[in-house]
Design a protein around this motif. Structure first.
Motif, PDB file in Angstrom:
ATOM      1  N   LYS A 125       0.841  -1.199   0.000  1.00 48.06           N
ATOM      2  CA  LYS A 125       0.000   0.000   0.000  1.00 48.06           C
ATOM      3  C   LYS A 125       0.876   1.249   0.000  1.00 48.06           C
ATOM      4  CE  LYS A 125      -4.097  -1.696   2.368  1.00 48.06           C
ATOM      5  NZ  LYS A 125      -4.998  -1.550   3.517  1.00 48.06           N
ATOM      6  N   THR A 185      -8.252   8.427  -8.917  1.00 42.94           N
ATOM      7  CA  THR A 185      -9.469   7.677  -9.240  1.00 42.94           C
ATOM      8  C   THR A 185     -10.615   8.607  -9.597  1.00 42.94           C
ATOM      9  OG1 THR A 185      -8.727   5.990  -7.705  1.00 42.94           O
ATOM     10  CG2 THR A 185     -11.016   5.892  -8.391  1.00 42.94           C
ATOM     11  N   GLU A 186     -10.792   9.665  -8.821  1.00 42.54           N
ATOM     12  CA  GLU A 186     -11.875  10.604  -9.112  1.00 42.54           C
ATOM     13  C   GLU A 186     -11.298  12.010  -9.287  1.00 42.54           C
ATOM     14  OE1 GLU A 186     -15.757   9.111  -6.793  1.00 42.54           O
ATOM     15  OE2 GLU A 186     -13.877   8.672  -5.783  1.00 42.54           O
ATOM     16  N   ILE A 213     -18.635   9.468 -23.035  1.00 42.18           N
ATOM     17  CA  ILE A 213     -19.431   8.355 -23.557  1.00 42.18           C
ATOM     18  C   ILE A 213     -20.349   8.807 -24.683  1.00 42.18           C
ATOM     19  CG2 ILE A 213     -19.304   7.096 -21.393  1.00 42.18           C
ATOM     20  CD1 ILE A 213     -22.145   8.040 -20.782  1.00 42.18           C
ATOM     21  N   THR A 263     -20.508  13.127 -17.246  1.00 40.50           N
ATOM     22  CA  THR A 263     -20.723  13.589 -15.875  1.00 40.50           C
ATOM     23  C   THR A 263     -20.657  15.125 -15.806  1.00 40.50           C
ATOM     24  OG1 THR A 263     -18.360  13.508 -15.453  1.00 40.50           O
ATOM     25  CG2 THR A 263     -19.597  11.519 -14.967  1.00 40.50           C
ATOM     26  N   PHE A 278      -9.690   6.719 -13.288  1.00 37.17           N
ATOM     27  CA  PHE A 278     -10.475   5.484 -13.375  1.00 37.17           C
ATOM     28  C   PHE A 278     -10.746   5.154 -14.843  1.00 37.17           C
ATOM     29  CE2 PHE A 278     -13.957   2.560 -13.183  1.00 37.17           C
ATOM     30  CZ  PHE A 278     -13.726   1.814 -12.035  1.00 37.17           C
ATOM     31  N   ALA A 279     -11.335   6.125 -15.553  1.00 40.06           N
ATOM     32  CA  ALA A 279     -11.656   5.907 -16.970  1.00 40.06           C
ATOM     33  C   ALA A 279     -10.385   5.653 -17.780  1.00 40.06           C
ATOM     34  CB  ALA A 279     -12.423   7.115 -17.518  1.00 40.06           C
ATOM     35  N   ASN A 301      -7.490   4.385 -16.800  1.00 41.16           N
ATOM     36  CA  ASN A 301      -6.945   3.061 -16.529  1.00 41.16           C
ATOM     37  C   ASN A 301      -7.780   1.980 -17.222  1.00 41.16           C
ATOM     38  OD1 ASN A 301      -6.792   0.481 -14.769  1.00 41.16           O
ATOM     39  ND2 ASN A 301      -4.996   1.654 -14.177  1.00 41.16           N
ATOM     40  N   ILE A 302      -9.111   2.133 -17.170  1.00 42.56           N
ATOM     41  CA  ILE A 302     -10.001   1.158 -17.833  1.00 42.56           C
ATOM     42  C   ILE A 302      -9.716   1.168 -19.344  1.00 42.56           C
ATOM     43  CG2 ILE A 302     -12.416   0.657 -18.434  1.00 42.56           C
ATOM     44  CD1 ILE A 302     -11.845   0.042 -15.513  1.00 42.56           C
ATOM     45  N   LYS A 325      -6.071  -0.261 -20.167  1.00 36.19           N
ATOM     46  CA  LYS A 325      -5.952  -1.708 -19.983  1.00 36.19           C
ATOM     47  C   LYS A 325      -6.872  -2.466 -20.938  1.00 36.19           C
ATOM     48  CE  LYS A 325      -4.055  -1.775 -15.363  1.00 36.19           C
ATOM     49  NZ  LYS A 325      -4.395  -1.713 -13.927  1.00 36.19           N
ATOM     50  N   GLU A 385     -23.722   7.350 -13.775  1.00 33.75           N
ATOM     51  CA  GLU A 385     -23.190   7.155 -12.422  1.00 33.75           C
ATOM     52  C   GLU A 385     -24.078   6.173 -11.648  1.00 33.75           C
ATOM     53  OE1 GLU A 385     -21.198  11.283 -11.094  1.00 33.75           O
ATOM     54  OE2 GLU A 385     -22.958  11.498 -12.366  1.00 33.75           O
ATOM     55  N   LEU A 440     -15.772  -4.569 -12.546  1.00 33.59           N
ATOM     56  CA  LEU A 440     -14.692  -3.909 -13.278  1.00 33.59           C
ATOM     57  C   LEU A 440     -14.033  -2.877 -12.361  1.00 33.59           C
ATOM     58  CD1 LEU A 440     -13.225  -3.475 -16.011  1.00 33.59           C
ATOM     59  CD2 LEU A 440     -14.974  -1.777 -16.561  1.00 33.59           C
ATOM     60  N   ASN A 441     -12.702  -2.907 -12.270  1.00 35.97           N
ATOM     61  CA  ASN A 441     -12.003  -1.980 -11.390  1.00 35.97           C
ATOM     62  C   ASN A 441     -10.606  -1.699 -11.953  1.00 35.97           C
ATOM     63  OD1 ASN A 441     -11.386  -0.330  -9.203  1.00 35.97           O
ATOM     64  ND2 ASN A 441     -11.949  -1.840  -7.657  1.00 35.97           N
ATOM     65  N   ILE A 442      -9.875  -0.796 -11.292  1.00 32.69           N
ATOM     66  CA  ILE A 442      -8.552  -0.399 -11.795  1.00 32.69           C
ATOM     67  C   ILE A 442      -7.432  -1.121 -11.050  1.00 32.69           C
ATOM     68  CG2 ILE A 442      -9.380   1.828 -12.579  1.00 32.69           C
ATOM     69  CD1 ILE A 442      -8.107   3.094 -10.114  1.00 32.69           C
ATOM     70  N   GLY A 443      -7.765  -2.216 -10.414  1.00 32.13           N
ATOM     71  CA  GLY A 443      -6.774  -3.013  -9.709  1.00 32.13           C
ATOM     72  C   GLY A 443      -7.517  -4.174  -9.070  1.00 32.13           C
ATOM     73  N   GLU A 461      -6.711  -5.436  -5.950  1.00 31.48           N
ATOM     74  CA  GLU A 461      -6.635  -5.405  -4.492  1.00 31.48           C
ATOM     75  C   GLU A 461      -7.886  -4.752  -3.898  1.00 31.48           C
ATOM     76  OE1 GLU A 461      -4.465  -3.610  -6.429  1.00 31.48           O
ATOM     77  OE2 GLU A 461      -2.884  -5.101  -6.687  1.00 31.48           O
ATOM     78  N   GLN A 493      -8.478  -2.488  -1.762  1.00 32.87           N
ATOM     79  CA  GLN A 493      -8.601  -1.044  -1.515  1.00 32.87           C
ATOM     80  C   GLN A 493      -8.730  -0.230  -2.809  1.00 32.87           C
ATOM     81  OE1 GLN A 493      -5.679  -2.587  -1.465  1.00 32.87           O
ATOM     82  NE2 GLN A 493      -4.006  -1.252  -2.047  1.00 32.87           N
ATOM     83  N   GLY A 528     -10.156   1.399  -6.378  1.00 31.23           N
ATOM     84  CA  GLY A 528     -11.412   1.865  -6.959  1.00 31.23           C
ATOM     85  C   GLY A 528     -12.170   2.860  -6.111  1.00 31.23           C
ATOM     86  N   THR A 529     -13.423   3.074  -6.484  1.00 33.31           N
ATOM     87  CA  THR A 529     -14.271   4.067  -5.810  1.00 33.31           C
ATOM     88  C   THR A 529     -14.982   3.433  -4.611  1.00 33.31           C
ATOM     89  OG1 THR A 529     -16.124   3.446  -7.213  1.00 33.31           O
ATOM     90  CG2 THR A 529     -14.725   5.235  -8.000  1.00 33.31           C
ATOM     91  N   ILE A 533     -17.749   0.990  -5.694  1.00 32.67           N
ATOM     92  CA  ILE A 533     -17.318  -0.342  -6.141  1.00 32.67           C
ATOM     93  C   ILE A 533     -16.917  -1.202  -4.942  1.00 32.67           C
ATOM     94  CG2 ILE A 533     -15.519  -1.562  -7.428  1.00 32.67           C
ATOM     95  CD1 ILE A 533     -15.547   0.779  -9.406  1.00 32.67           C
ATOM     96  N   PHE A 593     -20.708   4.570 -17.389  1.00 31.11           N
ATOM     97  CA  PHE A 593     -19.588   5.347 -17.934  1.00 31.11           C
ATOM     98  C   PHE A 593     -18.411   4.413 -18.231  1.00 31.11           C
ATOM     99  CE2 PHE A 593     -16.045   8.181 -18.243  1.00 31.11           C
ATOM    100  CZ  PHE A 593     -16.576   9.327 -18.815  1.00 31.11           C
ATOM    101  N   ALA A 594     -17.982   3.662 -17.208  1.00 29.61           N
ATOM    102  CA  ALA A 594     -16.848   2.755 -17.393  1.00 29.61           C
ATOM    103  C   ALA A 594     -17.174   1.696 -18.436  1.00 29.61           C
ATOM    104  CB  ALA A 594     -16.493   2.101 -16.056  1.00 29.61           C
TER     105      ALA A 594
END
Lengths: 359, 359
Positions: free
Chosen positions: A78, A155-156, A189, A197, A239-240, A242-243, A246, B156, B187-190, B192, B194, B196-197, B200, B239-240
């Protein structure tokens, strides 16, 4: 700014280990030596291990110094935990060398979150920047790559963050693509004004009005048009970003795997593949992430380049070449200028380097 | 639920026009006639134009009725505006036929936002569902496709929405993939805990605890692993989901364009390509979005299938085949059951159909 760039290398970070990092540094030196006569490196990590590894790279030994750091940051550690050990880790010491103006840039293949947290805490953000962003050039069908940011550091984000990312991304694109007014779009989007948003719509309004900035705001771009070559910079929250990054990597690999299946599905297709091989090899090179390696944290008072954790020798060398280019172009000062801010003098070139100091 | 499915078709929606929609319906009928003896269609839109179009499809004429609707929803029309004209548009009338139990499902290639708004307003959500989600199966390297939702209906979402999407997506996957306990990931950016938002992470906590549900929660998945075949359902906000879906589409096209360039870059590579053609054609078919067409709005009291705006005859036929399969599998009732809710009896099969009523 200097023809004698000094780059600090986190020699212990990355999934591939010390040997690959050292091979990458040696490879970068060979590639860049003709252009930068005085290029040298600070190799940070376990002194004994690095000294042993350098035996395979006598040429690199002559242009580098070892800076000892006894500990590592783990790949899943972490950030909050890693920060507490910054002073004894190879990552923390590497960044500290930039802070102390002993190096012009830091390169690490280690844990992204920890690198971001340590870099922000140690180097601080440029005045007027709330948060640094992770940016990287991605391949397109156009004349140049496209810079995308943020790729996962934040992330945000609010509208103010996104506008700052646009300015920093444009400054970066101006340097690496040699453009006057990069075309900057916001990832969304849909392309209509009401899409997305509140944060994205507010950032669009602000960017549309900011005609004094050295960038051309082109509105919203959707995920299917990232690689078309119609934009130089694409801005989004981490967040967007990274999505998208990847998903693009995964889809390229997915299509590659399907192609492999297709080409090995019959003798006939295997023969066809072998004949076409020089062409498909070019494509493979074009898509190889190691040829695009070297994300950068924009918005810091110093240059920190994040090499992919799984980068090979070529990838590490590409990331270092990027770092050198950005040092040479005086990236930090130019971003500060674009932000309309005062800037500090760049650190002086480092001629003599102490080794072995635990910092 | 019925061997005589009746599907309402928005004949005027989509970028490709009425002729492609009718060709797609005719193609679906040919494909499905052996299995569903009583399959028939309500073709909604301009009566004169549809009647003229049907002259090329005498077989379809015998198994369809025209329902007149004088107006269209434009591709860029705001949902709020389209809703006010629902009763006179082909899209609104198509949905209304499902509401009035004159059809078992609606299929439209029109404006997604307007379709979502009209469907929600007219059919209403299932009890316990706050928002419907747009879901679609995407190709993978595994044994079955992966259902992804939401793909853009809800910009959102809170944790409660995401959990509801997981339940609905799993019910959908159980039907189309014939699985007992679909593997569901967020769906997340990792990967682990902890990462993401807050939304999530809260959804993950809830899904981990919900062991009574007919699904296996597998944690977080990153964008580069969507197509690996390790998951049956992937849940995210609209969105994601939209960013991921479109980035995947765009990247597949990008790699395809680069391949085309590579294969036409020399005589040698052209020859190799021609030899391998049967294999690359299989790949093309596997990736052709028309073979995966037919997103569905889950969570409504009725089945509404969204066909891609640019779907060709094959794409429209695939979307209709999906709709028929979901009618046959009694999707709405099964989702309601999985949500642990009361459900209403499915509408009775429609034997005699009035035509020309403006609804």
């Amino acid at each position: 700014m200097t023809d004698q760039p000094c780059i600090a290398i986190d020699a212990m970070g990355g999934d591939e280990g010390l040997a690959v990092m050292l091979a990458g540094v040696a490879s970068a030196r060979r590639r860049l030596a003709a252009q930068y006569d005085g290029l040298n490196f600070l190799l940070v990590g376990d002194e004994t291990a690095i000294r042993a590894g350098l035996e395979s790279h006598p040429n690199l030994s002559a242009h580098s110094e070892i800076v000892h750091a006894p500990e590592l940051v783990g790949p899943n550690e972490k950030p909050s935990q890693a920060i507490r050990r910054a002073k004894v880790t190879s990552m923390g010491v590497t960044i500290d060398l930039v802070k102390k103006a002993r190096a012009h840039a830091a390169v690490s293949s280690g844990n992204t979150g920890a690198l971001m947290a340590m870099a922000k805490l140690s180097l601080r953000t440029l005045p007027g920047i709330d948060r640094p962003a992770l940016a990287a050039p991605l391949p397109t069908l156009g004349d140049n790559d496209v810079v995308m940011l943020d790729l996962g550091a934040n992330t945000e984000c609010d509208a103010r963050n996104l506008v700052q990312f646009a300015v920093m991304g444009a400054a970066y694109a101006r340097i690496i693509f040699e453009l006057d007014r990069p075309r900057v779009a916001l990832l969304n989007i849909g392309s209509e004004d009401q899409k997305g948003t509140d944060e994205i719509r507010a950032a669009a309004t602000e960017l549309r009005a900011a005609t004094h900035l050295p960038l051309a705001f082109t509105g919203f771009v959707e995920g299917d048009k990232l690689a078309r070559g119609n934009h130089d910079v694409i801005v989004c929250d981490g967040f967007a970003g990274n999505i998208a990054l990847k998903t693009a990597e995964g889809t390229a690999r997915f299509v590659g795997d399907l192609l492999k299946r297709a080409f090995t599905s019959s003798i006939r297709s295997k023969v066809g593949f072998l004949i076409s091989r020089p062409a498909t090899q070019l494509l493979r090179d074009h898509l190889d992430p190691n040829n695009h390696n070297g994300a950068i944290f924009l918005g810091l008072k110093g240059i920190v380049v994040k090499s992919h954790g799984s980068a090979n020798e070529l990838g590490v060398a590409t990331a270092i070449a990027n770092a050198v280019k950005l040092v040479r172009a005086d990236l930090t000062r130019r971003i500060a200028e674009d932000l309309g801010l005062d800037h500090r003098p760049a650190p002086a070139p480092v001629a003599v380097i102490d080794t072995g100091v635990g910092v």
